[in-house]
Write a protein that holds these residues in place. Sequence first.
Motif, PDB file in Angstrom:
ATOM      1  N   THR A 180       0.826  -1.205   0.000  1.00 35.80           N
ATOM      2  CA  THR A 180       0.000   0.000   0.000  1.00 35.80           C
ATOM      3  C   THR A 180       0.863   1.258   0.000  1.00 35.80           C
ATOM      4  OG1 THR A 180      -1.763  -1.168   1.180  1.00 35.80           O
ATOM      5  CG2 THR A 180      -1.846   1.234   1.203  1.00 35.80           C
ATOM      6  N   ALA A 181       1.942   1.237   0.779  1.00 32.02           N
ATOM      7  CA  ALA A 181       2.841   2.395   0.826  1.00 32.02           C
ATOM      8  C   ALA A 181       3.465   2.676  -0.534  1.00 32.02           C
ATOM      9  CB  ALA A 181       3.928   2.164   1.869  1.00 32.02           C
ATOM     10  N   VAL A 182       3.876   1.619  -1.231  1.00 32.46           N
ATOM     11  CA  VAL A 182       4.571   1.780  -2.512  1.00 32.46           C
ATOM     12  C   VAL A 182       3.609   2.062  -3.659  1.00 32.46           C
ATOM     13  CG1 VAL A 182       5.987   0.573  -4.233  1.00 32.46           C
ATOM     14  CG2 VAL A 182       6.538   0.380  -1.805  1.00 32.46           C
ATOM     15  N   GLN A 183       2.451   1.423  -3.639  1.00 35.49           N
ATOM     16  CA  GLN A 183       1.587   1.475  -4.829  1.00 35.49           C
ATOM     17  C   GLN A 183       0.271   2.227  -4.628  1.00 35.49           C
ATOM     18  OE1 GLN A 183       3.095  -2.307  -7.470  1.00 35.49           O
ATOM     19  NE2 GLN A 183       0.981  -2.316  -6.794  1.00 35.49           N
ATOM     20  N   PHE A 184      -0.001   2.715  -3.424  1.00 33.12           N
ATOM     21  CA  PHE A 184      -1.197   3.529  -3.265  1.00 33.12           C
ATOM     22  C   PHE A 184      -0.911   4.819  -2.499  1.00 33.12           C
ATOM     23  CE2 PHE A 184      -5.136   5.090  -1.539  1.00 33.12           C
ATOM     24  CZ  PHE A 184      -5.978   5.026  -2.633  1.00 33.12           C
ATOM     25  N   THR A 185      -0.509   4.709  -1.239  1.00 33.78           N
ATOM     26  CA  THR A 185      -0.298   5.918  -0.439  1.00 33.78           C
ATOM     27  C   THR A 185       0.817   6.784  -1.027  1.00 33.78           C
ATOM     28  OG1 THR A 185      -0.973   4.677   1.517  1.00 33.78           O
ATOM     29  CG2 THR A 185       0.110   6.799   1.874  1.00 33.78           C
ATOM     30  N   GLY A 186       1.941   6.158  -1.381  1.00 33.55           N
ATOM     31  CA  GLY A 186       3.048   6.909  -1.959  1.00 33.55           C
ATOM     32  C   GLY A 186       2.669   7.631  -3.239  1.00 33.55           C
ATOM     33  N   PRO A 187       2.097   6.923  -4.228  1.00 36.08           N
ATOM     34  CA  PRO A 187       1.650   7.614  -5.429  1.00 36.08           C
ATOM     35  C   PRO A 187       0.611   8.704  -5.162  1.00 36.08           C
ATOM     36  CG  PRO A 187       1.851   5.280  -5.860  1.00 36.08           C
ATOM     37  CD  PRO A 187       2.067   5.457  -4.389  1.00 36.08           C
ATOM     38  N   PHE A 188      -0.321   8.444  -4.242  1.00 37.37           N
ATOM     39  CA  PHE A 188      -1.332   9.442  -3.890  1.00 37.37           C
ATOM     40  C   PHE A 188      -0.649  10.734  -3.434  1.00 37.37           C
ATOM     41  CE2 PHE A 188      -5.922   9.772  -2.641  1.00 37.37           C
ATOM     42  CZ  PHE A 188      -5.886  11.042  -2.088  1.00 37.37           C
ATOM     43  N   GLN A 189       0.325  10.593  -2.539  1.00 33.04           N
ATOM     44  CA  GLN A 189       1.015  11.768  -2.024  1.00 33.04           C
ATOM     45  C   GLN A 189       1.939  12.391  -3.074  1.00 33.04           C
ATOM     46  OE1 GLN A 189       2.653  10.099   1.668  1.00 33.04           O
ATOM     47  NE2 GLN A 189       1.010  11.127   2.799  1.00 33.04           N
ATOM     48  N   PHE A 190       2.499  11.579  -3.940  1.00 33.80           N
ATOM     49  CA  PHE A 190       3.293  12.103  -5.058  1.00 33.80           C
ATOM     50  C   PHE A 190       2.431  13.020  -5.921  1.00 33.80           C
ATOM     51  CE2 PHE A 190       4.623  11.302  -9.581  1.00 33.80           C
ATOM     52  CZ  PHE A 190       5.771  12.083  -9.570  1.00 33.80           C
ATOM     53  N   PHE A 191       1.234  12.563  -6.259  1.00 36.93           N
ATOM     54  CA  PHE A 191       0.351  13.380  -7.088  1.00 36.93           C
ATOM     55  C   PHE A 191      -0.086  14.644  -6.353  1.00 36.93           C
ATOM     56  CE2 PHE A 191      -0.863   9.031  -8.943  1.00 36.93           C
ATOM     57  CZ  PHE A 191       0.135   9.106  -9.897  1.00 36.93           C
ATOM     58  N   GLN A 192      -0.285  14.559  -5.056  1.00 35.54           N
ATOM     59  CA  GLN A 192      -0.612  15.761  -4.287  1.00 35.54           C
ATOM     60  C   GLN A 192       0.478  16.808  -4.414  1.00 35.54           C
ATOM     61  OE1 GLN A 192      -1.243  13.922  -0.394  1.00 35.54           O
ATOM     62  NE2 GLN A 192      -3.421  14.486  -0.456  1.00 35.54           N
ATOM     63  N   GLU A 193       1.722  16.389  -4.220  1.00 34.93           N
ATOM     64  CA  GLU A 193       2.838  17.336  -4.295  1.00 34.93           C
ATOM     65  C   GLU A 193       3.016  17.874  -5.710  1.00 34.93           C
ATOM     66  OE1 GLU A 193       4.215  18.523  -1.651  1.00 34.93           O
ATOM     67  OE2 GLU A 193       3.097  17.135  -0.372  1.00 34.93           O
ATOM     68  N   VAL A 194       2.842  17.008  -6.697  1.00 40.42           N
ATOM     69  CA  VAL A 194       2.964  17.426  -8.092  1.00 40.42           C
ATOM     70  C   VAL A 194       1.922  18.487  -8.430  1.00 40.42           C
ATOM     71  CG1 VAL A 194       2.534  16.635 -10.458  1.00 40.42           C
ATOM     72  CG2 VAL A 194       4.095  15.354  -8.969  1.00 40.42           C
ATOM     73  N   LEU A 195       0.688  18.255  -8.001  1.00 40.46           N
ATOM     74  CA  LEU A 195      -0.382  19.203  -8.311  1.00 40.46           C
ATOM     75  C   LEU A 195      -0.138  20.563  -7.671  1.00 40.46           C
ATOM     76  CD1 LEU A 195      -3.377  16.747  -8.021  1.00 40.46           C
ATOM     77  CD2 LEU A 195      -2.790  18.079 -10.065  1.00 40.46           C
ATOM     78  N   LYS A 196       0.523  20.576  -6.533  1.00 39.83           N
ATOM     79  CA  LYS A 196       0.857  21.858  -5.904  1.00 39.83           C
ATOM     80  C   LYS A 196       1.880  22.630  -6.725  1.00 39.83           C
ATOM     81  CE  LYS A 196       0.235  19.925  -1.249  1.00 39.83           C
ATOM     82  NZ  LYS A 196       0.970  19.509  -0.013  1.00 39.83           N
ATOM     83  N   GLY A 197       2.774  21.895  -7.411  1.00 39.17           N
ATOM     84  CA  GLY A 197       3.858  22.543  -8.140  1.00 39.17           C
ATOM     85  C   GLY A 197       3.611  22.737  -9.618  1.00 39.17           C
ATOM     86  N   MET A 198       2.570  22.120 -10.153  1.00 41.29           N
ATOM     87  CA  MET A 198       2.299  22.185 -11.586  1.00 41.29           C
ATOM     88  C   MET A 198       1.470  23.422 -11.906  1.00 41.29           C
ATOM     89  SD  MET A 198       0.767  19.036 -13.892  1.00 41.29           S
ATOM     90  CE  MET A 198       2.257  18.018 -13.841  1.00 41.29           C
ATOM     91  N   ALA A 199       1.823  24.110 -12.972  1.00 36.21           N
ATOM     92  CA  ALA A 199       1.054  25.276 -13.409  1.00 36.21           C
ATOM     93  C   ALA A 199      -0.277  24.833 -13.998  1.00 36.21           C
ATOM     94  CB  ALA A 199       1.874  26.078 -14.419  1.00 36.21           C
ATOM     95  N   ASP A 200      -1.023  25.774 -14.560  1.00 37.31           N
ATOM     96  CA  ASP A 200      -2.352  25.456 -15.085  1.00 37.31           C
ATOM     97  C   ASP A 200      -2.293  24.792 -16.449  1.00 37.31           C
ATOM     98  OD1 ASP A 200      -3.590  26.308 -12.841  1.00 37.31           O
ATOM     99  OD2 ASP A 200      -4.084  28.282 -13.606  1.00 37.31           O
ATOM    100  N   SER A 201      -1.545  23.732 -16.514  1.00 40.15           N
ATOM    101  CA  SER A 201      -1.491  22.824 -17.663  1.00 40.15           C
ATOM    102  C   SER A 201      -0.507  21.737 -17.275  1.00 40.15           C
ATOM    103  CB  SER A 201      -1.018  23.528 -18.950  1.00 40.15           C
ATOM    104  OG  SER A 201       0.315  23.974 -18.813  1.00 40.15           O
ATOM    105  N   GLY A 202      -0.588  20.611 -17.931  1.00 35.16           N
ATOM    106  CA  GLY A 202       0.360  19.555 -17.629  1.00 35.16           C
ATOM    107  C   GLY A 202      -0.252  18.180 -17.775  1.00 35.16           C
ATOM    108  N   SER A 203       0.581  17.174 -17.563  1.00 32.07           N
ATOM    109  CA  SER A 203       0.160  15.788 -17.737  1.00 32.07           C
ATOM    110  C   SER A 203       0.720  14.942 -16.601  1.00 32.07           C
ATOM    111  CB  SER A 203       0.658  15.243 -19.085  1.00 32.07           C
ATOM    112  OG  SER A 203       0.323  13.879 -19.237  1.00 32.07           O
ATOM    113  N   ILE A 204      -0.160  14.210 -15.941  1.00 33.27           N
ATOM    114  CA  ILE A 204       0.216  13.250 -14.904  1.00 33.27           C
ATOM    115  C   ILE A 204      -0.019  11.856 -15.456  1.00 33.27           C
ATOM    116  CG2 ILE A 204      -0.477  12.309 -12.663  1.00 33.27           C
ATOM    117  CD1 ILE A 204      -1.053  15.191 -11.792  1.00 33.27           C
TER     118      ILE A 204
END
Length: 242
Positions: free
Chosen positions: A89-113
Amino acid sequence: MGQVMARRFAREGAKVMVAGRNKDNLRNLADEIDGSSCGCDITNQADLRALVAATLDRFGKLDVAINATGYGLLKPFLETTRADLDYMTAVQFTGPFQFFQEVLKGMADSGSIIQISSATATIMLDNHAAYMGTKAGIDHVIRCIANEYGERGIRANSISPGLTDTPMTSEAFQTPAFVELFRKEYPLGRIGTVEDVAEAALWLASDACFMTGQNLQVNGGLTLRRNPRQKEIEALLSSSAT
């Protein structure tokens, strides 16, 4: 898989930040592609926050974020322990979830996840429930991101390979009969490659891609058929040993 994608994106002119736990390998890859590297454990939110900050500091913006982490646990359902589940869960769910959270904070108003998922998030493979369940779960999170952040011009999609020759599966590929058992289930007649996945990721990252919230099945049609059952695999391995 992540290394091949990094090289492919760099060839197209992208400035690439590679991240992971093996800092020596990361530095070598970054030097090879004229990119940058950052040590990061996806299960550590502070590492994820530092990764996004390092990317913005180095390149000034963040356009594309790809998660290619995975833990290939193969274990019978009743033998899967709480420790197995916690780590998976840490590697394949919680970690990715938090990765996307941090990415969304840093991504401008366009991009691809982009999330690297698995055909087994859709079709069955025995003794793989923890892996399959967490991949399927984060695929649904990708759909949530697509729905909520589309108004910012951010697209979010998954790619689902089938059996692919990577370090995680290298032992299996030492047995040609084992690979053939899987290959015959692919309508296009071959096992997928990491290059197939990289090409799909490149398209999903491009401005030409008018797609979001989707799971791209880059697996030669495997999901039209099936993976071999465990009893078929065991029979093959038993006959190969005699």
